[in-house]
Each structure stands twice: as structure tokens, then as C-alpha cells.
Design an enzyme around this catalytic site. Structure first.
Site, PDB file in Angstrom:
ATOM      1  N   GLY A 176       0.917  -1.162  -0.047  1.00 14.29           N
ATOM      2  CA  GLY A 176      -0.099  -0.161  -0.169  1.00 14.29           C
ATOM      3  C   GLY A 176       0.881   1.147   0.093  1.00 14.29           C
ATOM      4  O   GLY A 176       2.192   1.052   0.442  1.00 14.29           O
ATOM      5  N   GLN A 180       3.762   9.682   1.169  1.00 14.22           N
ATOM      6  CA  GLN A 180       4.975   9.094   1.248  1.00 14.22           C
ATOM      7  C   GLN A 180       5.774   9.477  -0.038  1.00 14.22           C
ATOM      8  O   GLN A 180       7.089   9.058  -0.066  1.00 14.22           O
ATOM      9  CB  GLN A 180       4.636   7.490   1.309  1.00 14.22           C
ATOM     10  CG  GLN A 180       3.937   7.156   2.742  1.00 14.22           C
ATOM     11  CD  GLN A 180       3.733   5.668   2.626  1.00 14.22           C
ATOM     12  OE1 GLN A 180       2.913   5.095   2.034  1.00 14.22           O
ATOM     13  NE2 GLN A 180       5.022   4.807   3.034  1.00 14.22           N
ATOM     14  N   CYS A 240       6.601  -0.445   7.265  1.00 14.26           N
ATOM     15  CA  CYS A 240       6.193   0.798   6.418  1.00 14.26           C
ATOM     16  C   CYS A 240       7.445   1.260   5.672  1.00 14.26           C
ATOM     17  O   CYS A 240       8.381   1.321   6.055  1.00 14.26           O
ATOM     18  CB  CYS A 240       5.775   1.998   7.383  1.00 14.26           C
ATOM     19  SG  CYS A 240       5.607   3.541   6.627  1.00 14.26           S
ATOM     20  N   LEU A 241       7.068   1.641   4.316  1.00 15.78           N
ATOM     21  CA  LEU A 241       8.079   1.793   3.302  1.00 15.78           C
ATOM     22  C   LEU A 241       8.764   3.074   3.818  1.00 15.78           C
ATOM     23  O   LEU A 241       9.955   3.415   3.459  1.00 15.78           O
ATOM     24  CB  LEU A 241       7.798   2.338   1.992  1.00 15.78           C
ATOM     25  CG  LEU A 241       7.067   0.702   1.295  1.00 15.78           C
ATOM     26  CD1 LEU A 241       6.400   1.315   0.003  1.00 15.78           C
ATOM     27  CD2 LEU A 241       8.082  -0.327   1.000  1.00 15.78           C
ATOM     28  N   HIS A 246      -3.569   1.614   8.016  1.00 21.11           N
ATOM     29  CA  HIS A 246      -2.230   2.094   7.686  1.00 21.11           C
ATOM     30  C   HIS A 246      -2.206   3.194   6.872  1.00 21.11           C
ATOM     31  O   HIS A 246      -1.509   4.283   7.331  1.00 21.11           O
ATOM     32  CB  HIS A 246      -1.298   1.234   7.388  1.00 21.11           C
ATOM     33  CG  HIS A 246       0.053   1.185   7.192  1.00 21.11           C
ATOM     34  ND1 HIS A 246       1.120   0.663   7.963  1.00 21.11           N
ATOM     35  CD2 HIS A 246       0.659   2.192   6.475  1.00 21.11           C
ATOM     36  CE1 HIS A 246       2.338   1.171   7.675  1.00 21.11           C
ATOM     37  NE2 HIS A 246       1.992   2.112   6.618  1.00 21.11           N
ATOM     38  N   GLU A 247      -2.667   3.042   5.761  1.00 23.45           N
ATOM     39  CA  GLU A 247      -2.821   4.212   4.812  1.00 23.45           C
ATOM     40  C   GLU A 247      -3.424   5.496   5.055  1.00 23.45           C
ATOM     41  O   GLU A 247      -3.008   6.573   4.819  1.00 23.45           O
ATOM     42  CB  GLU A 247      -3.174   3.719   3.337  1.00 23.45           C
ATOM     43  CG  GLU A 247      -2.300   2.392   2.900  1.00 23.45           C
ATOM     44  CD  GLU A 247      -0.876   2.820   2.907  1.00 23.45           C
ATOM     45  OE1 GLU A 247      -0.358   3.647   2.927  1.00 23.45           O
ATOM     46  OE2 GLU A 247      -0.017   1.540   2.946  1.00 23.45           O
ATOM     47  N   HIS A 298      -1.593   7.443   7.462  1.00 24.08           N
ATOM     48  CA  HIS A 298      -0.615   8.387   6.753  1.00 24.08           C
ATOM     49  C   HIS A 298      -1.394   9.545   6.236  1.00 24.08           C
ATOM     50  O   HIS A 298      -0.689  10.805   6.419  1.00 24.08           O
ATOM     51  CB  HIS A 298      -0.065   7.661   5.203  1.00 24.08           C
ATOM     52  CG  HIS A 298       1.005   6.725   5.498  1.00 24.08           C
ATOM     53  ND1 HIS A 298       2.261   7.350   6.131  1.00 24.08           N
ATOM     54  CD2 HIS A 298       1.282   5.275   5.384  1.00 24.08           C
ATOM     55  CE1 HIS A 298       3.271   6.282   6.116  1.00 24.08           C
ATOM     56  NE2 HIS A 298       2.554   5.156   5.683  1.00 24.08           N
TER      57      HIS A 298
HETATM   58 ZN    ZN Z   1       3.556   3.217   5.730  1.00 21.93          ZN
END
Ligand code: ZN
Length: 170
Positions: A51, A56, A96-97, A138-139, A142
Site C-alpha cells: 500500500g 509518502q 512501512c516503506l 495504515h494508509e 498516513h
Molecule cells: Zn506506511
């Protein structure tokens, strides 16, 4: 600001102020969304994420993409928000990226109902459980300027921050 620069394919990481800001709703079919979404899918695929949220890659817009955990199908949701969540929660390790290499335990609702719009502006309701419910939460976090490190226990947070510091000192 972002309109002048446009999305880039560089992943923003912990410490970048853009990750702490609340995003703005978008208007479907416009707002430079085609390029943004194309870039988000490219980055998600390249980084093997499941995702990605617009902040991000430095864009403060309420846009998220994700990959279905089972059938690999790809989805876009604009202006998503959680309208219902289960009281039952599950705690599991999450990555998480934007905090690469540091998984941590995060408690999430087992089931959520999310509303948003699709690319044509049509209202969409997504009901999800398990891993997909976790991805959505999670998204959406963000999009509200919140990262897993803000959601984990104090012990986990201190452990991860220590690990990051040690890595930087090497
Ligand atoms: Zn993330």
C-alpha cells in the site's frame, strides 16, 4: 506547493515533515491525479509495498493505493475515511516503506468500513477484515499524518528509534 513540483518517485522517510501533515481532499478527475496515481503504483511496485499513501512521495493529498493481499489486484481510493470499526482488535507486526527495515507491533481494528470516492467521483464503500483492514488503517493513518511509530507501544518506539540511531552512526 506540491502542484509546482509534482510527485517524485522518492520515498519520504521518518523525519520528513510532510509525513506529519494532514492531507487535503481531492476532486476526482483532475487535480493532477493521473500522474500522481501512476507514480504511486510505480513506487509501490518497485518497493514491493502492499500500500502507499500520497504523502509518502511528498504530496499532501488524500489519495491511497493498495494491492489486494490475495489476488494482487490494485486499487485506488480518494478521500478515504473510516466510518465504522470493530471493537475487536488484532496486534501484529507491521512495516512501512517510510521506516524501512523496522517492523513493529501495531494494534488495529479487526474489521473496518471505509468510504471514499473512485476516480470518476463515484462513492465507494469498502468493508475489510484481517490484513486488508490493516492496510486500509495504515494508509489512512498516513493521510492524517500518523505513522506506525506513533501507534506502537512506548517500548517498541524506543527500540526502533535506538536502532535507527545506531544505523545512522555506523
Ligand atoms: Zn506506511
Amino acid at each position: 506547493m506540491d502542484a509546482a513540483y509534482g510527485p517524485t518517485d522518492r520515498i519520504r522517510t521518518l523525519g520528513d515533515p510532510v509525513l506529519k501533515e494532514v492531507t487535503r481532499n481531492v476532486v476526482a478527475e483532475g487535480d493532477g491525479l493521473d500522474v500522481l496515481i501512476e507514480t504511486m503504483f510505480e513506487v509501490m511496485d518497485r518497493e514491493e509495498g502492499i500500500g502507499l499513501a500520497a504523502p509518502q512521495i511528498g504530496i499532501q493529498k488524500r489519495v491511497m493505493v493498495w494491492r489486494h493481499p490475495e489476488n494482487e489486484e490494485r486499487y485506488v481510493l480518494l478521500n478515504p475515511h473510516i466510518v465504522e470499526r470493530s471493537e475487536e482488535t488484532l496486534t501484529a507486526e507491521e512495516g512501512c516503506l517510510s521506516i524501512p527495515g523496522h517492523a513493529m507491533e501495531v494494534e488495529r481494528s479487526e474489521r473496518v468500513v471505509v468510504e471514499g470516492i473512485d476516480l470518476s467521483g463515484k462513492p465507494v464503500t469498502v468493508e475489510a477484515t484481517g490484513l486488508m483492514a490493516r492496510i486500509l488503517q495504515h494508509e489512512i493513518d498516513h493521510l492524517e499524518g500518523r505513522l506506525i511509530i506513533d501507534r506502537t507501544s512506548r517500548e517498541e518506539r524506543l527500540r526502533v528509534l535506538r536502532e535507527i540511531r545506531q544505523k545512522r552512526e555506523q
